[in-house]
Design a protein around this motif. Sequence first.
Motif, PDB file in Angstrom:
ATOM      1  N   ALA A  30       1.445   3.024   6.368  1.00 49.90           N
ATOM      2  CA  ALA A  30       2.084   2.441   5.189  1.00 49.90           C
ATOM      3  C   ALA A  30       3.544   2.877   5.121  1.00 49.90           C
ATOM      4  O   ALA A  30       3.885   3.987   5.522  1.00 49.90           O
ATOM      5  CB  ALA A  30       1.355   2.880   3.916  1.00 49.90           C
ATOM      6  N   PRO A  31       4.434   2.007   4.606  1.00 52.24           N
ATOM      7  CA  PRO A  31       5.852   2.387   4.508  1.00 52.24           C
ATOM      8  C   PRO A  31       6.046   3.551   3.539  1.00 52.24           C
ATOM      9  O   PRO A  31       5.291   3.712   2.578  1.00 52.24           O
ATOM     10  CB  PRO A  31       6.519   1.120   3.954  1.00 52.24           C
ATOM     11  CG  PRO A  31       5.535   0.024   4.177  1.00 52.24           C
ATOM     12  CD  PRO A  31       4.183   0.641   4.119  1.00 52.24           C
ATOM     13  N   TYR A  32       7.038   4.352   3.811  1.00 48.68           N
ATOM     14  CA  TYR A  32       7.395   5.430   2.888  1.00 48.68           C
ATOM     15  C   TYR A  32       7.908   4.831   1.582  1.00 48.68           C
ATOM     16  O   TYR A  32       8.636   3.838   1.576  1.00 48.68           O
ATOM     17  CB  TYR A  32       8.477   6.311   3.494  1.00 48.68           C
ATOM     18  CG  TYR A  32       7.975   7.306   4.516  1.00 48.68           C
ATOM     19  CD1 TYR A  32       7.443   8.529   4.129  1.00 48.68           C
ATOM     20  CD2 TYR A  32       8.054   7.024   5.883  1.00 48.68           C
ATOM     21  CE1 TYR A  32       6.999   9.455   5.070  1.00 48.68           C
ATOM     22  CE2 TYR A  32       7.614   7.939   6.830  1.00 48.68           C
ATOM     23  CZ  TYR A  32       7.083   9.152   6.414  1.00 48.68           C
ATOM     24  OH  TYR A  32       6.629  10.052   7.338  1.00 48.68           O
ATOM     25  N   ARG A  33       7.550   5.452   0.467  1.00 44.06           N
ATOM     26  CA  ARG A  33       8.027   5.022  -0.836  1.00 44.06           C
ATOM     27  C   ARG A  33       8.928   6.068  -1.494  1.00 44.06           C
ATOM     28  O   ARG A  33       9.770   5.719  -2.318  1.00 44.06           O
ATOM     29  CB  ARG A  33       6.835   4.728  -1.772  1.00 44.06           C
ATOM     30  CG  ARG A  33       5.946   3.588  -1.306  1.00 44.06           C
ATOM     31  CD  ARG A  33       6.747   2.320  -1.138  1.00 44.06           C
ATOM     32  NE  ARG A  33       5.921   1.197  -0.699  1.00 44.06           N
ATOM     33  CZ  ARG A  33       6.383   0.136  -0.063  1.00 44.06           C
ATOM     34  NH1 ARG A  33       7.677   0.046   0.202  1.00 44.06           N
ATOM     35  NH2 ARG A  33       5.578  -0.834   0.297  1.00 44.06           N
ATOM     36  N   ASP A  34       8.751   7.327  -1.133  1.00 41.07           N
ATOM     37  CA  ASP A  34       9.564   8.415  -1.691  1.00 41.07           C
ATOM     38  C   ASP A  34      10.483   8.937  -0.591  1.00 41.07           C
ATOM     39  O   ASP A  34      10.000   9.433   0.435  1.00 41.07           O
ATOM     40  CB  ASP A  34       8.666   9.533  -2.213  1.00 41.07           C
ATOM     41  CG  ASP A  34       9.448  10.657  -2.881  1.00 41.07           C
ATOM     42  OD1 ASP A  34      10.699  10.655  -2.776  1.00 41.07           O
ATOM     43  OD2 ASP A  34       8.825  11.536  -3.492  1.00 41.07           O
ATOM     44  N   PRO A  35      11.805   8.824  -0.754  1.00 39.83           N
ATOM     45  CA  PRO A  35      12.728   9.294   0.292  1.00 39.83           C
ATOM     46  C   PRO A  35      12.492  10.743   0.700  1.00 39.83           C
ATOM     47  O   PRO A  35      12.627  11.093   1.882  1.00 39.83           O
ATOM     48  CB  PRO A  35      14.108   9.112  -0.352  1.00 39.83           C
ATOM     49  CG  PRO A  35      13.920   8.020  -1.345  1.00 39.83           C
ATOM     50  CD  PRO A  35      12.528   8.211  -1.893  1.00 39.83           C
ATOM     51  N   LEU A  36      12.119  11.600  -0.259  1.00 39.25           N
ATOM     52  CA  LEU A  36      11.947  13.021   0.055  1.00 39.25           C
ATOM     53  C   LEU A  36      10.725  13.294   0.924  1.00 39.25           C
ATOM     54  O   LEU A  36      10.592  14.387   1.477  1.00 39.25           O
ATOM     55  CB  LEU A  36      11.873  13.838  -1.232  1.00 39.25           C
ATOM     56  CG  LEU A  36      13.188  13.979  -2.001  1.00 39.25           C
ATOM     57  CD1 LEU A  36      12.954  14.678  -3.334  1.00 39.25           C
ATOM     58  CD2 LEU A  36      14.220  14.733  -1.183  1.00 39.25           C
ATOM     59  N   VAL A  96       0.857  -1.181   0.000  1.00 37.17           N
ATOM     60  CA  VAL A  96       0.000   0.000   0.000  1.00 37.17           C
ATOM     61  C   VAL A  96       0.888   1.224   0.000  1.00 37.17           C
ATOM     62  O   VAL A  96       1.769   1.368   0.853  1.00 37.17           O
ATOM     63  CB  VAL A  96      -0.908   0.004   1.247  1.00 37.17           C
ATOM     64  CG1 VAL A  96      -1.785   1.245   1.252  1.00 37.17           C
ATOM     65  CG2 VAL A  96      -1.762  -1.253   1.262  1.00 37.17           C
ATOM     66  N   LEU A  97       0.705   2.102  -0.946  1.00 36.93           N
ATOM     67  CA  LEU A  97       1.571   3.270  -1.071  1.00 36.93           C
ATOM     68  C   LEU A  97       1.231   4.302  -0.030  1.00 36.93           C
ATOM     69  O   LEU A  97       0.063   4.600   0.214  1.00 36.93           O
ATOM     70  CB  LEU A  97       1.429   3.881  -2.465  1.00 36.93           C
ATOM     71  CG  LEU A  97       1.938   3.018  -3.617  1.00 36.93           C
ATOM     72  CD1 LEU A  97       1.737   3.764  -4.928  1.00 36.93           C
ATOM     73  CD2 LEU A  97       3.395   2.667  -3.434  1.00 36.93           C
ATOM     74  N   ALA A  98       2.276   4.864   0.601  1.00 37.67           N
ATOM     75  CA  ALA A  98       2.072   5.964   1.537  1.00 37.67           C
ATOM     76  C   ALA A  98       1.835   7.237   0.759  1.00 37.67           C
ATOM     77  O   ALA A  98       2.263   7.364  -0.392  1.00 37.67           O
ATOM     78  CB  ALA A  98       3.307   6.115   2.428  1.00 37.67           C
ATOM     79  N   PRO A  99       1.150   8.214   1.368  1.00 34.80           N
ATOM     80  CA  PRO A  99       0.962   9.493   0.689  1.00 34.80           C
ATOM     81  C   PRO A  99       2.307  10.085   0.320  1.00 34.80           C
ATOM     82  O   PRO A  99       3.231  10.081   1.116  1.00 34.80           O
ATOM     83  CB  PRO A  99       0.244  10.342   1.746  1.00 34.80           C
ATOM     84  CG  PRO A  99      -0.397   9.350   2.662  1.00 34.80           C
ATOM     85  CD  PRO A  99       0.499   8.156   2.666  1.00 34.80           C
ATOM     86  N   SER A 100       2.445  10.550  -0.890  1.00 39.56           N
ATOM     87  CA  SER A 100       3.725  11.109  -1.332  1.00 39.56           C
ATOM     88  C   SER A 100       3.476  12.318  -2.208  1.00 39.56           C
ATOM     89  O   SER A 100       2.347  12.685  -2.485  1.00 39.56           O
ATOM     90  CB  SER A 100       4.533  10.049  -2.096  1.00 39.56           C
ATOM     91  OG  SER A 100       3.819   9.665  -3.247  1.00 39.56           O
ATOM     92  N   LYS A 101       4.607  12.925  -2.636  1.00 35.43           N
ATOM     93  CA  LYS A 101       4.527  14.115  -3.463  1.00 35.43           C
ATOM     94  C   LYS A 101       5.308  13.877  -4.747  1.00 35.43           C
ATOM     95  O   LYS A 101       6.384  14.446  -4.945  1.00 35.43           O
ATOM     96  CB  LYS A 101       5.081  15.316  -2.695  1.00 35.43           C
ATOM     97  CG  LYS A 101       4.347  15.584  -1.388  1.00 35.43           C
ATOM     98  CD  LYS A 101       4.906  16.790  -0.688  1.00 35.43           C
ATOM     99  CE  LYS A 101       6.248  16.517  -0.049  1.00 35.43           C
ATOM    100  NZ  LYS A 101       6.207  15.526   1.001  1.00 35.43           N
ATOM    101  N   PRO A 102       4.842  12.997  -5.614  1.00 34.51           N
ATOM    102  CA  PRO A 102       5.629  12.661  -6.805  1.00 34.51           C
ATOM    103  C   PRO A 102       5.876  13.853  -7.699  1.00 34.51           C
ATOM    104  O   PRO A 102       6.932  13.977  -8.290  1.00 34.51           O
ATOM    105  CB  PRO A 102       4.762  11.608  -7.513  1.00 34.51           C
ATOM    106  CG  PRO A 102       3.379  11.821  -6.991  1.00 34.51           C
ATOM    107  CD  PRO A 102       3.545  12.297  -5.585  1.00 34.51           C
TER     108      PRO A 102
END
Length: 419
Positions: free
Chosen positions: A199-205, A91-97
């Motif tokens: 959910a685990p982080y997917r984007d390091p930033l 499950v993707l964590a909220p991110s800022k792609p």
Amino acid sequence: MTKPRLFRLWLALGSVLMVLLIIVYWDNVGTAHFYLHTSLSRTHALAPLPTPGQGKDKEFTSDVDEFLDKLLTSSAKQSDFSKKKTEQPPVLAPSKPAQSRMEESVRGYDWSPQNAQQHLDAGRQQAERRSVLRHFCANSSLAFPTKERSFDDIPNYELNHLIVDDRHGVIYCYVPKVACTNWKRVMIVLSESLLDRGAPYRDPLDIPRERVHNTSTHLTFNKFWRRYGRFSRHLMKIKLKKYTKFLFVRDPFVRLISAFRSKFELENEEFYRKFAAPMLRLYANRTSLPTSVSEAFSAGLKVTFANFIQYLLDPHTEKLAPFNEHWRQVYRLCHPCQIDYDFVGKLETLDEDAAQLLRLLKVDAQVHFPPSYRNRTASSWEEDWFAKIPLAWRRQLYELYEADFVLFGYPKPEHLLRD
């Protein structure tokens, strides 16, 4: 088989089962998460394990080591097979792609595919770096403190920079002022050691800086004793043998300039009270100082680079406490003569090395190293920074950091050390 032999065997098996129970209890993952094999994994020669001298104890220790090694290796193969069959998409964590792509574009980061010749050149470069490191670790012409000690001689508290990712079989030794914030972010993404809304982080930033540097976020070697007790060193050695180990380094003098800029030219309350205020008293003859860094800066009271160099060269400094990690030598942080690193990256070639390492780890499709900043402290600034530093101090400073220069292939800065 004699009764004493049977007794020792049962004792060894019972101890191994106890270790496995401890692992399950502390990690809540069992042995299924010991993913030991990566693209860089290879067999390393281990230092001899400590033995008390009794024949029975020696047999017991070797039996345990051999059993653990085989068990963890077989568990890794089984877990890899079961993972392929049962693992569901995370499950993707909220991110800022969008923001991430924008930063890559603005900073000019190039993730385009590299050609085969570049891969070959990068491989040769790595071989050269590791060859230089091994040569001078074995060469008696270079002497420095702790060089001759074994891995078993390293105190637990000196292993606190070795971050472990059991999911991918990776060990990273972080060096402050060498892109360690972003490499820690990458390790968090790979190990899934930190969650964002479950959910685990997917984007390091996406990972906040304050959480990146929280020691509870990472599994480091110095924590093994609390988890595994007397078997902690055995487990460390198994991981060092099986896992891919990497570190990133930087020109030692440029790293010092960067540390000075970030800790003493910017308002930092902790570093003002712990380091700047004592330096001002000792080396700037300031007897009455403000209690806060903001008041000190408003009054024009700042540590100079010369004060900082005096502090480093003062023999009393380390009698009070070891160097802070931001200016401690790399050989003291990462123990390169006791640990056989598989990959040696450099800040000077950060973009290329980061991309190469992630490809070798086969995680380049999973995570990208955050785009590099272009305002790094440049090596071309050295002459300006050292212009007002007496020649004798420069030479003493080089002696203090000579091992880092030599081990990692940085040329001696002759232009700073001659009349």
